[in-house]
Scaffold this active site. Structure first.
Site, short mmCIF file in Angstrom:
data_model
loop_
_atom_site.label_atom_id
_atom_site.label_comp_id
_atom_site.label_asym_id
_atom_site.label_seq_id
_atom_site.Cartn_x
_atom_site.Cartn_y
_atom_site.Cartn_z
N CYS A 83 0.83 -1.20 0.00
CA CYS A 83 0.00 0.00 0.00
C CYS A 83 0.87 1.26 0.00
O CYS A 83 1.58 1.52 -0.97
CB CYS A 83 -0.99 -0.04 1.16
SG CYS A 83 -2.34 1.17 0.98
N HIS A 112 -4.02 -4.72 -0.15
CA HIS A 112 -3.61 -5.26 1.15
C HIS A 112 -3.70 -6.79 1.13
O HIS A 112 -4.79 -7.34 1.29
CB HIS A 112 -4.51 -4.72 2.26
CG HIS A 112 -4.27 -3.29 2.58
ND1 HIS A 112 -3.30 -2.89 3.48
CD2 HIS A 112 -4.84 -2.16 2.11
CE1 HIS A 112 -3.30 -1.57 3.56
NE2 HIS A 112 -4.23 -1.11 2.73
N GLU A 148 -2.84 -8.77 3.42
CA GLU A 148 -3.25 -9.22 4.75
C GLU A 148 -4.76 -9.10 4.96
O GLU A 148 -5.29 -9.63 5.94
CB GLU A 148 -2.48 -8.46 5.83
CG GLU A 148 -2.91 -7.04 6.09
CD GLU A 148 -2.39 -6.01 5.10
OE1 GLU A 148 -2.59 -4.81 5.37
OE2 GLU A 148 -1.82 -6.39 4.05
#
EC number: 4.3.2.10
Length: 211
Positions: free
Chosen positions: A81, A186, A188
């Site tokens: 990001c 992202h 995650e």
């Protein structure tokens, strides 16, 4: 297990990145110490927030040169990001110079009817480097999770590893060049696809250690 240094400069959701790395079979260490970056098998630069505070925070911790040295050494490096954007030379979001590791600028999405800015939520990648290690074991157009108002525009288009389309605007979603990889989305927060991407990164780290 490979040790992955996650750079802490108070601009990232480090906990979820570390949980993802653990699931991918790595040992994450959160650090802003350049000696730890040197010792680690790989480095991740996460980041959420604004461009200027991010680069100022990195520079106030004397992390700019260690990041450049890490990438130059050939050690696997992943930006996430804002950690992608600050690798570039400058941003329309701020006045501070970026790290300038990748030639190009960070630009803002142009408003158009029917889209929201920030670009937030799930969207599909178009893989422009389909053989990149990041995309191994993924479907051809994987869905990943984005939250951003700005996007990177590399001077050399061949570094693009994936694009994403928001409205009529198709922009860079990931870059990959040798040991340097970075993504706008992202991983995650991207469920099983994101975990596979982190696992692919960790696999590359293992290969580097074995070599």
């Amino acid at each position: 297990m490979p040790v992955v240094a996650v750079i802490d400069y108070e601009m990232g959701n480090l906990h979820s990145v570390c949980k993802g790395l653990e699931k991918a079979g790595a040992t994450p260490i959160i650090t802003h110490c350049h000696q730890e970056l040197t010792k680690a098998d790989a480095v991740i630069l996460p980041g959420v927030g604004a461009f200027d505070p991010a680069v100022q925070s990195l520079r106030s911790r004397d992390l700019e040169q260690p990041i450049k040295d890490t990438i130059a050494s050939g050690k696997p490096f992943l930006g996430i990001c804002l950690g992608l954007q600050i690798l570039f030379e400058s941003s329309a979001e701020g006045n501070q110079p970026g790290l300038g590791i990748i030639k190009g600028k960070v630009r803002r999405f142009v408003w158009e009817p029917g889209i929201t800015i920030p670009h937030m939520g799930w969207n599909q990648l178009e893989l422009t480097q389909p053989k990149s290690i990041l995309w191994e074991h993924l479907p051809p157009q994987p869905w990943v999770y984005f939250v951003h108002s700005y996007y990177v525009d590399p001077f050399e288009p061949q570094v693009r590893a994936a694009t994403v389309t928001h409205g009529t605007q198709t922009v860079t979603a990931a870059i990959a060049h040798e040991n340097l990889m970075a993504v706008q989305f992202h991983p995650e927060k991207s469920s099983n696809i994101g975990l596979q991407i982190l696992s692919n990164f960790v696999s590359q780290v293992r290969e580097k250690i074995a070599a």
